[in-house]
Design a protein around this motif. Sequence first.
Motif, PDB file in Angstrom:
ATOM      1  N   ILE A  71      18.261  52.740 -51.653  1.00 28.00           N
ATOM      2  CA  ILE A  71      17.494  53.440 -51.566  1.00 28.00           C
ATOM      3  C   ILE A  71      15.536  53.153 -50.772  1.00 28.00           C
TER       4      ILE A  71
ATOM      5  N   CYS B 285      13.156  51.818 -48.964  1.00 29.00           N
ATOM      6  CA  CYS B 285      11.644  52.870 -49.267  1.00 29.00           C
ATOM      7  C   CYS B 285      11.219  52.887 -50.620  1.00 29.00           C
TER       8      CYS B 285
ATOM      9  N   VAL C 222       9.266  55.404 -53.256  1.00 32.58           N
ATOM     10  CA  VAL C 222      10.408  55.902 -53.860  1.00 32.58           C
ATOM     11  C   VAL C 222       8.339  56.661 -55.423  1.00 32.58           C
TER      12      VAL C 222
ATOM     13  N   ASN D 231       9.005  60.551 -45.467  1.00 31.17           N
ATOM     14  CA  ASN D 231      10.111  59.354 -45.185  1.00 31.17           C
ATOM     15  C   ASN D 231      11.733  59.880 -46.137  1.00 31.17           C
TER      16      ASN D 231
ATOM     17  N   VAL E  30      14.828  58.032 -46.172  1.00 30.78           N
ATOM     18  CA  VAL E  30      15.987  58.439 -47.054  1.00 30.78           C
ATOM     19  C   VAL E  30      16.661  59.231 -47.193  1.00 30.78           C
TER      20      VAL E  30
END
Length: 367
Positions: A238, A242, A245, A312, A316
Amino acid sequence: MNFSNSHSTQYSLFQKIEKIRRQKNKVPDTHITLAHGSGGKAMRDLIDDIFIQNFDNPTLSQLEDQARFDLASFIKQGDRLAFTTDSYVVDPLFFPGGDIGTLAINGTVNDLAMSGAKPLYLSCSVILEEGLPVETLRRVAQSMQAAAQKAGVQVVTGDTKVVHRGAADKLFINTSGIGIIPTGVNVSAHNIQPGDAIIINGELGNHGTAILIARGELALDTDIESDCQPLNNLVETILNVCPEVHAMRDATRGGLATVLNEFALGSGVGIRLDEQSIPVREEVKGVCELLGLDPLYLANEGKFVVVVGRENADTVVSAMKSHPAGKDACIIGEVIPSPSGVVFLKTAFGAERIVDMLVGEQLPRIC
């Protein structure tokens, strides 16, 4: 003669001799006795036979009272240290999909991973009840090592205590862990903002249901297994797509509902869930209906909530689906500006109800 080379050769020889000695020090007893916690030969044989043989690594083999690390190696991996600890008292010790050993490793690995950290090293302390079969302890240690290898961590130090029969229930485990948070990663509930998407990595309630059935309290024939698994590799996947987060948390005791209430209270926002988007197995729903339970509150050991900016979210989810631990990932809700600290559930009938914090304990000794 080069002293450093000579010292290295001598130490290598010492390690080989020590390994041979440990292989000979098998526990002759079939059950744990108070002598195994006395600090004498019986305890040393237990540690050598059960723990050193399974967890063997260069740091643990030193047999010091602490594990020692080179700080320079940490700094190369990130700029902050993550540290956590947890204790495990699950009943029964063995259940479909895992045991107390896999829980102890994966639970601590996952707590570290939820900060964005790369888990590295764990400690293992056990409290043994007099009379525990040695073979039970051996099975648990083997499970722990298998779980540690899968997660890419090492057990580097520990402790053993034995208590009188009846003073504990078979076996309790405490694991602590340290990991490194990469530079630029800042995962915290305080980052959550209105408009963020709420993502889950798969089905809810499997662990709690598996434990309940394993206790023999329900005469049900089902193949439900605990979802116990390490999540650190999925978290890394993840963060690779991205790094921004906002928040992550594993939905263990108290389940999804408790995690989201903690998020809402901690960040001063509201959260709205879509019931039809939340993945729950039909068998789990059936058990919950039978016993009057709510799957939103059931414990999980391989599920976590990810909160990211809506822009996003699709990226994700796509990345999560590429990983075995996230193949069923989906968006289940959104963050709303108000009312602050409240979690709503939009039901399949179109109505809304408040999902409050868990009061009491649905299923005790679940982890």
